[in-house]
Write a protein that holds these residues in place. Structure first.
Motif, PDB file in Angstrom:
ATOM      1  N   TYR A 420       0.954  -1.027  -0.071  1.00  0.00           N
ATOM      2  CA  TYR A 420       0.188  -0.051  -0.007  1.00  0.00           C
ATOM      3  C   TYR A 420       0.829   1.313  -0.029  1.00  0.00           C
ATOM      4  O   TYR A 420       0.594   2.060  -0.796  1.00  0.00           O
ATOM      5  N   LYS A 421       2.229   1.309   0.850  1.00  0.00           N
ATOM      6  CA  LYS A 421       2.577   2.324   0.868  1.00  0.00           C
ATOM      7  C   LYS A 421       3.647   2.665  -0.345  1.00  0.00           C
ATOM      8  O   LYS A 421       4.060   3.793  -0.546  1.00  0.00           O
ATOM      9  N   SER A 422       3.726   1.398  -1.059  1.00  0.00           N
ATOM     10  CA  SER A 422       4.791   1.722  -2.103  1.00  0.00           C
ATOM     11  C   SER A 422       3.620   2.115  -3.269  1.00  0.00           C
ATOM     12  O   SER A 422       4.070   2.181  -4.554  1.00  0.00           O
ATOM     13  N   GLY A 423       2.340   2.231  -2.958  1.00  0.00           N
ATOM     14  CA  GLY A 423       1.505   2.889  -4.049  1.00  0.00           C
ATOM     15  C   GLY A 423       0.403   1.979  -4.746  1.00  0.00           C
ATOM     16  O   GLY A 423      -0.436   2.487  -5.396  1.00  0.00           O
ATOM     17  N   LYS A 424       0.449   0.786  -4.163  1.00  0.00           N
ATOM     18  CA  LYS A 424      -0.403  -0.347  -4.885  1.00  0.00           C
ATOM     19  C   LYS A 424      -1.673  -0.247  -3.908  1.00  0.00           C
ATOM     20  O   LYS A 424      -1.892  -1.261  -3.146  1.00  0.00           O
ATOM     21  N   THR A 425      -2.551   0.915  -3.923  1.00  0.00           N
ATOM     22  CA  THR A 425      -3.571   1.103  -3.157  1.00  0.00           C
ATOM     23  C   THR A 425      -4.620   0.177  -3.291  1.00  0.00           C
ATOM     24  O   THR A 425      -5.569   0.160  -2.522  1.00  0.00           O
ATOM     25  N   ALA A 426      -4.763  -0.728  -4.376  1.00  0.00           N
ATOM     26  CA  ALA A 426      -5.840  -1.578  -4.736  1.00  0.00           C
ATOM     27  C   ALA A 426      -5.632  -2.773  -3.552  1.00  0.00           C
ATOM     28  O   ALA A 426      -6.733  -3.341  -3.155  1.00  0.00           O
ATOM     29  N   VAL A 427      -4.661  -2.704  -2.878  1.00  0.00           N
ATOM     30  CA  VAL A 427      -4.702  -3.767  -1.597  1.00  0.00           C
ATOM     31  C   VAL A 427      -5.472  -3.153  -0.611  1.00  0.00           C
ATOM     32  O   VAL A 427      -5.743  -4.127   0.515  1.00  0.00           O
ATOM     33  N   LEU A 428      -5.968  -2.194  -0.642  1.00  0.00           N
ATOM     34  CA  LEU A 428      -6.915  -1.616   0.382  1.00  0.00           C
ATOM     35  C   LEU A 428      -8.211  -2.704   0.556  1.00  0.00           C
ATOM     36  O   LEU A 428      -8.682  -2.815   1.517  1.00  0.00           O
ATOM     37  N   GLY A 429      -8.509  -2.856  -0.723  1.00  0.00           N
ATOM     38  CA  GLY A 429      -9.920  -3.958  -0.793  1.00  0.00           C
ATOM     39  C   GLY A 429      -9.715  -5.361   0.291  1.00  0.00           C
ATOM     40  O   GLY A 429     -10.321  -5.518   0.991  1.00  0.00           O
ATOM     41  N   PHE A 430      -8.346  -5.762   0.210  1.00  0.00           N
ATOM     42  CA  PHE A 430      -7.911  -6.818   0.908  1.00  0.00           C
ATOM     43  C   PHE A 430      -7.950  -6.694   2.279  1.00  0.00           C
ATOM     44  O   PHE A 430      -8.320  -7.431   3.308  1.00  0.00           O
ATOM     45  N   LEU A 431      -7.451  -5.410   2.794  1.00  0.00           N
ATOM     46  CA  LEU A 431      -7.452  -5.140   4.093  1.00  0.00           C
ATOM     47  C   LEU A 431      -9.006  -4.795   4.592  1.00  0.00           C
ATOM     48  O   LEU A 431      -9.192  -5.166   5.736  1.00  0.00           O
TER      49      LEU A 431
END
Ligand code: ZN
Ligand code: MN
Length: 460
Positions: A420-431
């Motif tokens: 997430y911190k490296s810019g892969k905001t799509a991981v937010l859905g997983f969280l």
């Protein structure tokens, strides 16, 4: 050392137009607001010679109802009297009112701080016509509209028990609410259906060494030798201002060693001050005498119980607030807001009834209604109960709890966090999914997302 102590002495006269369908002594409609002038009148309310008044039974019933709600006694023998005076808005030269035998007397009501306000009387009379001061073809003139003439007018007179403008304000709001609960009038200030006349004087005490408030009050209970009446105010705010203005004006006169003049004053809302109108007339100036065209009324105890028992009067605002606190464990604040309108209080209770099987607490229903202000005319109570049930989890998870879960998910998933911190905001859905898994499937996802972002940005 002697010191002057000035204590305001304030009483009220309140006129309220009753919401009966027909007028006080004839069959004309009372619906006069914004109507074509002089279209709702007949020989009786025009005051034509020979016209005979027939009293409106409902207006009498309603006046007694309010009297009882204010803790008054019903007068066993009551009658109407003629109050004689000349004014263009009173065509017959007298107003049918009540003098020495009002329908109700000797009541009492309590302010929040426990202070008792005596109700001297509640009586019934007729409203006058309306004058319109205007200019026609450059000439000043006064027009008369008789539509309002003869509308049932209830008058409440209090004892001079108020000591401040704030106490008066509290009482007036309470009275308006009671009137609305009883359904006898909208008591709408803007439409002039509730009109207020405070009388104000100042009691001067010369006292030495005041130790406490009680000691002060014991010193002098006599009424001041004068009083100033401010006529026909049509807003709670102006009554407050007028009383405050008079307290200041009269205190200044007394400090100069003068006694204020007994008079009638008016409130000038442009100048924010009261102005002298005329010296006050005494009751004997009106030449009251019994109205010969209306027989006296008699009431007996049984009849009073039967016609105006508790079931007729219903639950009053104070009683409802107390019950909401006791029965539903609501805060005083919430109970008061819900009871500001009878229909809102009813809506709350209906929603609560429908919500009970869904395991929703009175507090949740109260908070929802107060904070989200649902359109009570469009959303049925049962539907609101369903809406609250469906979104229940949003309320159940409080901020601290959610914060805890979010922090746990973050520490359990270091890989996802660095993504997430490296810019892969799509991981937010997983969280979000992780948080949902640890809480409840129907949790508000948006709320979770916001909390995640908040914590993640804070940790960067
Ligand atoms: Zn009429
Ligand atoms: Mn009056």
């Amino acid at each position: 050392m002697k010191k002057n102590y000035y204590q305001p002495v304030v009483g009220l006269e309140i006129h309220i137009e009753l919401g009966t369908l027909s007028k006080m002594f004839c069959g004309c409609s009372t619906d006069h607001f914004n109507k074509e002038p002089n279209t709702i009148c007949c020989p009786v309310c025009l005051g034509l010679p020979g016209a005979l008044p027939v009293p409106n039974e409902k207006a009498i019933n309603w006046t007694i109802m309010l009297g009882l709600a204010l803790g008054c006694q019903v007068n066993k023998e009551s009658k109407f009297d003629r109050k004689n005076y000349f004014y263009p808005d009173l065509a017959k030269g007298y107003q049918i009112s009540q003098y020495d035998q009002p329908l109700c007397l000797q009541g009492q009501t309590c302010l929040k701080n426990g202070k008792k306000i005596g109700i001297r009387r509640v009586h019934l009379e007729e409203d006058t016509a309306k004058l319109l001061h205007t200019e026609i073809n450059g000439e000043k003139c006064t027009l008369i509209d008789f539509n309002r003439s003869g509308v049932p007018l209830l008058e409440v007179v209090t004892e001079p028990d108020f000591e401040s403008a704030d106490q008066v304000d509290e009482f007036l709001k309470k009275l308006q609410l009671i009137v609305r609960y009883l359904g006898i009038s909208q008591a709408d200030m803007e439409k002039g259906s509730m009109r207020l006349e405070p009388n104000i004087s100042i009691r001067k005490n010369q006292i030495s060494n005041i130790k406490n408030q009680n000691e002060k009050l014991k010193i002098n209970k006599e009424l001041p030798p004068y009083k100033v009446e401010v006529k026909n105010i049509n807003s709670f705010r102006f009554v407050k201002k007028a009383i405050e203005y008079e307290i200041k004006r009269q205190t200044e006169l007394l400090e100069k060693g003068e006694t204020p003049v007994q008079e009638t004053r008016g409130w000038n809302e442009n100048k924010d001050m009261t102005v002298s109108q005329r010296s006050k007339e005494e009751a004997h100036d009106y030449r009251y005498f019994p109205e010969p065209d209306i027989p006296p009324m008699e009431f007996d105890e049984n009849q009073i119980l039967k016609r105006w028992g508790k079931s007729q009067i219903g639950e009053l605002p104070d009683e409802k607030i107390k019950r909401f606190i006791a029965e539903y464990k609501l805060s005083e604040y919430n109970a008061e807001i819900l009871c500001q309108e009878k229909s809102l209080a009813d809506y709350f209770e209906q929603t609560l009834k429908a919500a009970k099987p869904k395991n929703i607490s009175p507090d949740q229903v109260a908070n929802w209604i107060i904070n989200k202000k649902p359109d009570t005319t469009k959303i049925k109570p049962e539907d609101l109960a369903k809406i609250i049930a469906d979104s229940k989890t949003i309320f159940i998870i409080d901020d601290t709890e959610l914060g805890k879960v979010v922090r746990q998910v973050i520490s359990d998933n270091p890989k996802a966090i660095s993504d997430y911190k490296s810019g892969k905001t799509a991981v937010l859905g997983f969280l979000i999914g992780k948080v949902v898994g640890l809480t409840n499937p129907s949790i508000d996802k948006k709320l979770v997302q916001n909390e995640l972002i908040r914590v993640l940005t804070k940790n960067t």
